[in-house]
Write a protein that holds these residues in place. Sequence first.
Motif, mmCIF file in Angstrom:
data_model
loop_
_atom_site.group_PDB
_atom_site.id
_atom_site.type_symbol
_atom_site.label_atom_id
_atom_site.label_comp_id
_atom_site.label_asym_id
_atom_site.label_seq_id
_atom_site.Cartn_x
_atom_site.Cartn_y
_atom_site.Cartn_z
ATOM 1 N N TYR C 10 0.858 -1.185 0.000
ATOM 2 C CA TYR C 10 0.000 0.000 0.000
ATOM 3 C C TYR C 10 0.892 1.232 0.000
ATOM 4 C CZ TYR C 10 1.450 -0.302 4.803
ATOM 5 O OH TYR C 10 2.233 -0.402 5.923
ATOM 6 N N MET C 13 0.871 8.179 -3.481
ATOM 7 C CA MET C 13 1.648 9.001 -4.413
ATOM 8 C C MET C 13 0.975 10.363 -4.445
ATOM 9 S SD MET C 13 4.247 7.358 -5.818
ATOM 10 C CE MET C 13 4.587 7.897 -7.495
ATOM 11 N N LEU C 15 1.686 14.323 -5.668
ATOM 12 C CA LEU C 15 2.543 15.248 -6.405
ATOM 13 C C LEU C 15 1.765 16.496 -6.780
ATOM 14 C CD1 LEU C 15 4.460 12.675 -8.562
ATOM 15 C CD2 LEU C 15 5.547 14.430 -7.189
ATOM 16 N N TYR C 47 4.761 7.675 -0.007
ATOM 17 C CA TYR C 47 5.444 6.532 0.600
ATOM 18 C C TYR C 47 4.854 5.254 0.025
ATOM 19 C CZ TYR C 47 1.408 5.289 3.462
ATOM 20 O OH TYR C 47 0.168 4.881 3.861
ATOM 21 N N PHE C 48 5.568 4.142 0.252
ATOM 22 C CA PHE C 48 4.936 2.846 0.010
ATOM 23 C C PHE C 48 5.341 1.924 1.142
ATOM 24 C CE2 PHE C 48 7.887 -0.473 -1.275
ATOM 25 C CZ PHE C 48 9.054 0.258 -1.318
ATOM 26 N N LEU C 70 9.175 8.391 0.078
ATOM 27 C CA LEU C 70 9.849 8.646 -1.196
ATOM 28 C C LEU C 70 9.507 10.039 -1.697
ATOM 29 C CD1 LEU C 70 8.035 7.923 -4.209
ATOM 30 C CD2 LEU C 70 7.671 6.003 -2.667
ATOM 31 N N ALA C 72 8.479 11.513 -4.693
ATOM 32 C CA ALA C 72 7.950 11.044 -5.974
ATOM 33 C C ALA C 72 8.305 11.992 -7.110
ATOM 34 C CB ALA C 72 6.436 10.876 -5.877
ATOM 35 N N ASP C 73 8.744 13.220 -6.792
ATOM 36 C CA ASP C 73 9.098 14.147 -7.877
ATOM 37 C C ASP C 73 10.412 13.783 -8.554
ATOM 38 O OD1 ASP C 73 10.394 14.803 -5.531
ATOM 39 O OD2 ASP C 73 10.102 16.961 -5.701
ATOM 40 N N THR C 299 -8.574 8.907 -4.305
ATOM 41 C CA THR C 299 -7.870 9.890 -5.132
ATOM 42 C C THR C 299 -8.509 11.267 -4.990
ATOM 43 O OG1 THR C 299 -7.364 8.110 -6.683
ATOM 44 C CG2 THR C 299 -7.092 10.361 -7.491
ATOM 45 N N ILE C 322 -2.335 16.221 -6.979
ATOM 46 C CA ILE C 322 -3.147 15.014 -6.896
ATOM 47 C C ILE C 322 -2.551 14.087 -5.859
ATOM 48 C CG2 ILE C 322 -1.873 14.020 -8.859
ATOM 49 C CD1 ILE C 322 -4.399 12.449 -9.586
ATOM 50 N N HIS C 324 -2.980 10.151 -4.621
ATOM 51 C CA HIS C 324 -3.561 8.844 -4.962
ATOM 52 C C HIS C 324 -3.072 7.827 -3.935
ATOM 53 C CE1 HIS C 324 -4.922 5.449 -7.312
ATOM 54 N NE2 HIS C 324 -3.693 4.975 -7.388
ATOM 55 N N THR C 325 -4.015 7.213 -3.246
ATOM 56 C CA THR C 325 -3.681 6.210 -2.235
ATOM 57 C C THR C 325 -3.923 4.835 -2.831
ATOM 58 O OG1 THR C 325 -4.271 7.729 -0.472
ATOM 59 C CG2 THR C 325 -4.300 5.389 0.075
ATOM 60 N N PHE C 326 -2.939 3.952 -2.663
ATOM 61 C CA PHE C 326 -3.083 2.620 -3.276
ATOM 62 C C PHE C 326 -2.897 1.540 -2.241
ATOM 63 C CE2 PHE C 326 1.333 3.907 -3.895
ATOM 64 C CZ PHE C 326 2.050 2.791 -3.533
#
Lengths: 326, 326, 326
Positions: C10, C13, C15, C47-48, C70, C72-73, C299, C322, C324-326
């Motif tokens: 999970y 992201m 950005l 993060y992940f 992390l 992400a950029d 999201t 944006i 986005h949670t995964f």
Amino acid sequence: QAQTTPLSFYGTMDLAVGKLSSQPPGPPNAPVTSVNGVHNGGVQTSYFGLRGTEDLGDGLKAKFQLESFLRADTGASGRFNPPGPPQDPLWSRAAWVGLEGGFGELRLGNNTNPSWLANVFTSAMGSNSLFSPSFRQQYNGSTRGYMAQDTGLSNSLSYSSPMLAGTVVTVNVQASEGTGSGNNLNGSVVHRAGPLLLALAGARVQHVPSPDPAGALDEQFVMLGAHYDLKVVTLFAQYTDFKDKLGNIKIRTPHIGLTAPVGTGQVQLAWAEGKTSGAASGKRTTTSAGYLHPLSRRTQLYLMVGTDKVSTGTAKSYVTGIRHTF
Amino acid sequence: QAQTTPLSFYGTMDLAVGKLSSQPPGPPNAPVTSVNGVHNGGVQTSYFGLRGTEDLGDGLKAKFQLESFLRADTGASGRFNPPGPPQDPLWSRAAWVGLEGGFGELRLGNNTNPSWLANVFTSAMGSNSLFSPSFRQQYNGSTRGYMAQDTGLSNSLSYSSPMLAGTVVTVNVQASEGTGSGNNLNGSVVHRAGPLLLALAGARVQHVPSPDPAGALDEQFVMLGAHYDLKVVTLFAQYTDFKDKLGNIKIRTPHIGLTAPVGTGQVQLAWAEGKTSGAASGKRTTTSAGYLHPLSRRTQLYLMVGTDKVSTGTAKSYVTGIRHTF
Amino acid sequence: QAQTTPLSFYGTMDLAVGKLSSQPPGPPNAPVTSVNGVHNGGVQTSYFGLRGTEDLGDGLKAKFQLESFLRADTGASGRFNPPGPPQDPLWSRAAWVGLEGGFGELRLGNNTNPSWLANVFTSAMGSNSLFSPSFRQQYNGSTRGYMAQDTGLSNSLSYSSPMLAGTVVTVNVQASEGTGSGNNLNGSVVHRAGPLLLALAGARVQHVPSPDPAGALDEQFVMLGAHYDLKVVTLFAQYTDFKDKLGNIKIRTPHIGLTAPVGTGQVQLAWAEGKTSGAASGKRTTTSAGYLHPLSRRTQLYLMVGTDKVSTGTAKSYVTGIRHTF
């Protein structure tokens, strides 16, 4: 954080044994060096990644991707052995989140360059950073490519248009973010029509993407490339016109190649010759040949050979290895 | 990149509280130091990994593995806190791709050393880098082991034979790759016969694997080890004969141990005594005892104690912790 | 290593594009600097992670978690761009294994600070490190927060009580581990009663957690915070009393905020004012506003603006992005 759609994990492990030779990055006229041993990425640089897509309704999707290059020969993260190009961040191959819809696709983060994808589409050896002549001569890896730009841009916004009459336009913009120079731009127009793929790509590079050391730059290039599938043989051709405006250097690089089936396998042939003019002059000729033998759709054994004639000699490389895609 | 077979993700999280003492790596006759607190790996160094297998038909399989050591006490990647041994690459525990078939198994990449696996098989404390006496004395970790070689070899080609009459032969070769010295070799013959496992292992080390600093070396060793399962108690014995030919040093290390069930748990006892002769001389005696209490097949609580008599004193360690395998 | 329960993977992201301004960490009275471009974490630091739970029977569970911040950029691991705070380890957000049962929950490793979670619960902008006024002023990130402690403690033992009458007590202890100073302590009491959440938190920091450079410290703080859900609007308030006993500095920081629905979206408003007295004196006022527009539960699109009045000027920031949670 409940996970409603599954993530995909995927990647490639590609390792070979043999001899790799090149003129290493660094001072001009460095002698050609060779390393015998176990090498990462005889066909493709090893990596692993994860990605996810969420359906938002009305044709809208949220997407993300995280991909990490690795040197499978040592287990190290990233692509480069020091000394050489700067060390990669963990998610060096991709790190972005974006939206896809009727308007196309918009991504924020560390995005692959459309000019690099155009190169891969129109090169007989695709993304082979060790043997593809256009990759070896152009990209800033272990083989002294002439472009300061890498295969992607961090801190970038990438937009791809929807496909219209077989054509997709992609633009990647990287803000200067305090480096004291202009933005970087990278773009492509890729047109597909039956057996033909035609690509026009270009870039303006005014600073070197993080984590490379910053410095004033003004590089520009345009590439026209194509591949044509003759059913048995597929032909590939590129022409790249590169200018280092601050260094007053021009490099023009034609690149041709073909792939052809041999039994269940595939032969690859490719050639490029970069001619430098302006403040410096010279000629670099790179010729490579490869054979891929499929054990399955996901796994191939291969043999790659290549010569790279540079200012201080001819670098001869040959490896045999295995690529496994998971 | 469609994923036709599932990947496996797996690993171990092992954390303990207590006191760890050792003579740290570095100058000779360094005093014993102790750290009280939370420690990684009281039974096994924490790691996580992923692996995949693809069935290619005719008994042939493509396989890969990526495994990453981690210091679960801080969240850092790799095994070692600086200063100390060189920092590990991301996929330090394993990074390889290979083929398995009737001919055995061939792997390319960062491969585990067969001599280390032979050590684990014939040691009562297995891969316990903090308490196994043979691990503490021999391996180049935080406890001043005498061998320059690590538990694996990067840039290596590993071959394991098929099992024949209970016997498997494994050889690991690491090319020198421009370090200016010879190849490294590591091998084992492991024989299983009912309750008995017999292992002969050896190595020749002529350079230190990347990312360790390079330097001329000539280390050789031979180990003979066994375990014997008496149904209740299992006995373990090893004898290692090590030579540092450039330093003119010999070290001989007998190592014995046993495991025994106590209720649902297991007691571990182990002892080793390394005797150095030649250009230097000395004796190092290490004794450890442990108890593992299973909460499930995957999760154990444990207590480990040990003494390590080195040139400058006796390092006493004791920890209690939890190991969870996922 | 057979996997009997599935792991969860999970992450988030997040950005944005826009302008970020702050007084950077470093010498006092540094001028405010701004960066225009693509930024990580406009709402939450990307993060992940992975986690697993094993049911041991009798209400007992073994659990572990590994989480990696992390950027992400750029694709870089960790939170901070150099120069700035020390670089994070790989599993910087969490790395622990523990047991949960009727006694509560005990964890060993790199554990999140309960005082930070109490801050998140009682702040209108939660864990937003770039815009939450209390986060910007207090935490040791890129915005010159005054606390030496981070959002978690490595090498720590964390205990959470079972919930009793809506109340949970959590304590996190970090051993000094050879840094030559005392242990660090961090704790909270969190009480939930219908629409009310009340949190008392505090810490004593005597050394800076690894991998930060060590140094003698004696920082203490107490925070009282609450949120109250009025059904439409939710109100948030905090008061933090901080002492740097070696530096003879006191900082008192009230922090208030609210969240309110606007259509399907949410507006966030927050304000904090830190007053410094003792060996130094000054006032820092931070005001932020945000709007989150959900595309789905997972999201959101967002707009964030903020001003941060520091000793050398006012840092103005605004981004749109944006998450986005995964």
